[in-house]
Design a protein around this motif. Structure first.
Motif, PDB file in Angstrom:
ATOM      1  N   PHE A  44      39.325  35.543  45.162  1.00 48.87           N
ATOM      2  CA  PHE A  44      39.186  34.093  45.098  1.00 48.87           C
ATOM      3  C   PHE A  44      38.399  33.680  43.849  1.00 48.87           C
ATOM      4  O   PHE A  44      38.814  32.797  43.097  1.00 48.87           O
ATOM      5  CB  PHE A  44      38.490  33.574  46.363  1.00 48.87           C
ATOM      6  CG  PHE A  44      38.310  32.088  46.383  1.00 48.87           C
ATOM      7  CD1 PHE A  44      39.294  31.265  46.907  1.00 48.87           C
ATOM      8  CD2 PHE A  44      37.159  31.501  45.876  1.00 48.87           C
ATOM      9  CE1 PHE A  44      39.138  29.893  46.921  1.00 48.87           C
ATOM     10  CE2 PHE A  44      36.998  30.124  45.885  1.00 48.87           C
ATOM     11  CZ  PHE A  44      37.984  29.322  46.409  1.00 48.87           C
ATOM     12  N   LEU A  45      37.263  34.328  43.611  1.00 50.79           N
ATOM     13  CA  LEU A  45      36.413  33.964  42.475  1.00 50.79           C
ATOM     14  C   LEU A  45      37.051  34.315  41.138  1.00 50.79           C
ATOM     15  O   LEU A  45      36.911  33.570  40.164  1.00 50.79           O
ATOM     16  CB  LEU A  45      35.044  34.616  42.620  1.00 50.79           C
ATOM     17  CG  LEU A  45      34.207  34.060  43.772  1.00 50.79           C
ATOM     18  CD1 LEU A  45      32.981  34.930  44.016  1.00 50.79           C
ATOM     19  CD2 LEU A  45      33.815  32.612  43.511  1.00 50.79           C
ATOM     20  N   ALA A  46      37.764  35.430  41.080  1.00 47.05           N
ATOM     21  CA  ALA A  46      38.477  35.773  39.849  1.00 47.05           C
ATOM     22  C   ALA A  46      39.546  34.718  39.557  1.00 47.05           C
ATOM     23  O   ALA A  46      39.725  34.299  38.405  1.00 47.05           O
ATOM     24  CB  ALA A  46      39.104  37.162  39.965  1.00 47.05           C
ATOM     25  N   CYS A  47      40.240  34.247  40.599  1.00 41.49           N
ATOM     26  CA  CYS A  47      41.255  33.200  40.430  1.00 41.49           C
ATOM     27  C   CYS A  47      40.620  31.872  40.029  1.00 41.49           C
ATOM     28  O   CYS A  47      41.140  31.150  39.176  1.00 41.49           O
ATOM     29  CB  CYS A  47      42.046  33.013  41.719  1.00 41.49           C
ATOM     30  SG  CYS A  47      43.157  34.372  42.080  1.00 41.49           S
ATOM     31  N   GLN A  48      39.501  31.552  40.648  1.00 40.04           N
ATOM     32  CA  GLN A  48      38.800  30.303  40.352  1.00 40.04           C
ATOM     33  C   GLN A  48      38.382  30.243  38.884  1.00 40.04           C
ATOM     34  O   GLN A  48      38.427  29.179  38.262  1.00 40.04           O
ATOM     35  CB  GLN A  48      37.576  30.191  41.245  1.00 40.04           C
ATOM     36  CG  GLN A  48      36.818  28.881  41.118  1.00 40.04           C
ATOM     37  CD  GLN A  48      35.672  28.827  42.102  1.00 40.04           C
ATOM     38  OE1 GLN A  48      34.868  29.754  42.183  1.00 40.04           O
ATOM     39  NE2 GLN A  48      35.615  27.755  42.861  1.00 40.04           N
ATOM     40  N   ASN A  49      38.014  31.376  38.335  1.00 37.17           N
ATOM     41  CA  ASN A  49      37.521  31.421  36.965  1.00 37.17           C
ATOM     42  C   ASN A  49      38.572  31.870  35.948  1.00 37.17           C
ATOM     43  O   ASN A  49      38.260  32.003  34.772  1.00 37.17           O
ATOM     44  CB  ASN A  49      36.287  32.326  36.900  1.00 37.17           C
ATOM     45  CG  ASN A  49      35.141  31.709  37.668  1.00 37.17           C
ATOM     46  OD1 ASN A  49      34.780  30.562  37.453  1.00 37.17           O
ATOM     47  ND2 ASN A  49      34.578  32.458  38.603  1.00 37.17           N
ATOM     48  N   GLY A  50      39.786  32.119  36.406  1.00 40.64           N
ATOM     49  CA  GLY A  50      40.873  32.454  35.494  1.00 40.64           C
ATOM     50  C   GLY A  50      40.817  33.849  34.912  1.00 40.64           C
ATOM     51  O   GLY A  50      41.359  34.094  33.832  1.00 40.64           O
ATOM     52  N   HIS A  51      40.214  34.780  35.617  1.00 39.99           N
ATOM     53  CA  HIS A  51      40.101  36.155  35.124  1.00 39.99           C
ATOM     54  C   HIS A  51      41.316  36.966  35.581  1.00 39.99           C
ATOM     55  O   HIS A  51      41.258  37.744  36.534  1.00 39.99           O
ATOM     56  CB  HIS A  51      38.799  36.794  35.605  1.00 39.99           C
ATOM     57  CG  HIS A  51      37.574  36.063  35.162  1.00 39.99           C
ATOM     58  ND1 HIS A  51      37.338  35.725  33.846  1.00 39.99           N
ATOM     59  CD2 HIS A  51      36.505  35.598  35.865  1.00 39.99           C
ATOM     60  CE1 HIS A  51      36.193  35.092  33.754  1.00 39.99           C
ATOM     61  NE2 HIS A  51      35.663  34.994  34.956  1.00 39.99           N
ATOM     62  N   SER A  52      42.413  36.785  34.875  1.00 36.75           N
ATOM     63  CA  SER A  52      43.692  37.348  35.313  1.00 36.75           C
ATOM     64  C   SER A  52      43.704  38.876  35.374  1.00 36.75           C
ATOM     65  O   SER A  52      44.362  39.451  36.237  1.00 36.75           O
ATOM     66  CB  SER A  52      44.839  36.835  34.440  1.00 36.75           C
ATOM     67  OG  SER A  52      44.609  37.164  33.088  1.00 36.75           O
ATOM     68  N   GLU A  53      42.992  39.549  34.487  1.00 40.20           N
ATOM     69  CA  GLU A  53      42.983  41.018  34.545  1.00 40.20           C
ATOM     70  C   GLU A  53      42.254  41.511  35.793  1.00 40.20           C
ATOM     71  O   GLU A  53      42.667  42.496  36.406  1.00 40.20           O
ATOM     72  CB  GLU A  53      42.377  41.619  33.275  1.00 40.20           C
ATOM     73  CG  GLU A  53      43.302  41.513  32.072  1.00 40.20           C
ATOM     74  CD  GLU A  53      44.699  42.094  32.336  1.00 40.20           C
ATOM     75  OE1 GLU A  53      44.800  43.232  32.842  1.00 40.20           O
ATOM     76  OE2 GLU A  53      45.689  41.410  32.030  1.00 40.20           O
ATOM     77  N   CYS A  54      41.186  40.826  36.183  1.00 43.07           N
ATOM     78  CA  CYS A  54      40.508  41.176  37.436  1.00 43.07           C
ATOM     79  C   CYS A  54      41.420  40.870  38.618  1.00 43.07           C
ATOM     80  O   CYS A  54      41.482  41.643  39.577  1.00 43.07           O
ATOM     81  CB  CYS A  54      39.188  40.414  37.562  1.00 43.07           C
ATOM     82  SG  CYS A  54      37.911  40.991  36.425  1.00 43.07           S
ATOM     83  N   VAL A  55      42.146  39.756  38.548  1.00 42.32           N
ATOM     84  CA  VAL A  55      43.096  39.401  39.609  1.00 42.32           C
ATOM     85  C   VAL A  55      44.133  40.501  39.746  1.00 42.32           C
ATOM     86  O   VAL A  55      44.425  40.968  40.850  1.00 42.32           O
ATOM     87  CB  VAL A  55      43.770  38.034  39.324  1.00 42.32           C
ATOM     88  CG1 VAL A  55      44.935  37.785  40.268  1.00 42.32           C
ATOM     89  CG2 VAL A  55      42.742  36.913  39.410  1.00 42.32           C
ATOM     90  N   ARG A  56      44.661  40.962  38.622  1.00 47.80           N
ATOM     91  CA  ARG A  56      45.670  42.032  38.635  1.00 47.80           C
ATOM     92  C   ARG A  56      45.123  43.295  39.311  1.00 47.80           C
ATOM     93  O   ARG A  56      45.781  43.899  40.158  1.00 47.80           O
ATOM     94  CB  ARG A  56      46.123  42.334  37.208  1.00 47.80           C
ATOM     95  CG  ARG A  56      47.284  43.282  37.093  1.00 47.80           C
ATOM     96  CD  ARG A  56      47.689  43.576  35.646  1.00 47.80           C
ATOM     97  NE  ARG A  56      47.579  42.466  34.714  1.00 47.80           N
ATOM     98  CZ  ARG A  56      48.517  41.531  34.522  1.00 47.80           C
ATOM     99  NH1 ARG A  56      49.639  41.587  35.213  1.00 47.80           N
ATOM    100  NH2 ARG A  56      48.348  40.569  33.649  1.00 47.80           N
TER     101      ARG A  56
END
Length: 166
Positions: A44-56
């Motif tokens: 959720f927090l990675a998505c909120q902050n736009g950290h796409s590599e962490c999301v991946r």
């Protein structure tokens, strides 16, 4: 515990630390429920902050893609759409995020993306068959979303009417 560190790493977009901590979790015989919940919070927090590599990385580690982690029932897809992080939206949709899952306030990713003027996210959601039909004049944000969509010239929304959804 590594799950608290994971939440912090994902929130900050620290890809290397996120990867290292996910490998620790993956090495556990049976991660406990709290650890799995933290993975959802990290997503959720990675998505909120736009950290796409962490999301991946988190999606590859099977983080709960549809887990609501806030009091208003927001999911990773809702927060990514709200903040205009189209790459995160795309990754979540590819991981089969529920495109029409509503928060407890009734907001869907499509509604929030439209109301914030994030036309790239709106288009991704529409391309993934987000429901427009359930969004009509009775919704409290209907006029604002429609007005912004028309101002932005969003093709899929510019001719929208309750009787003729796209």
């Amino acid at each position: 515990m590594c799950d608290e560190e994971l939440v912090a790493a994902a929130r900050e977009g620290n890809v290397e630390q996120t990867d290292r901590l996910l490998q620790k979790i993956d090495g556990m015989t049976t991660p406990n429920a709290e650890t799995l919940e933290r993975c959802g919070r990290a997503l959720f927090l990675a998505c909120q902050n736009g950290h796409s590599e962490c999301v991946r990385l988190l999606l590859t580690a099977n983080a709960a893609v549809n887990q609501a982690t806030t009091d208003d029932g927001a999911t990773p897809l809702i927060t990514a759409a709200e903040n205009g992080h189209s790459e995160c939206v795309q990754l979540l949709l590819a991981a089969n995020a529920a495109v029409d899952q509503r928060g407890s306030d009734g907001i869907t990713p499509l509604i929030i993306a439209g109301s914030q003027g994030h036309h790239d996210c709106v288009q991704l959601l529409l391309d993934d068959a987000a429901a427009v039909a359930g969004f009509g004049p009775s919704h409290p944000n209907f006029d604002a979303v429609l007005r912004k969509a028309r101002l932005l010239g969003l093709g899929a929304w510019s001719g929208f009417s309750p009787r003729h959804p796209h």
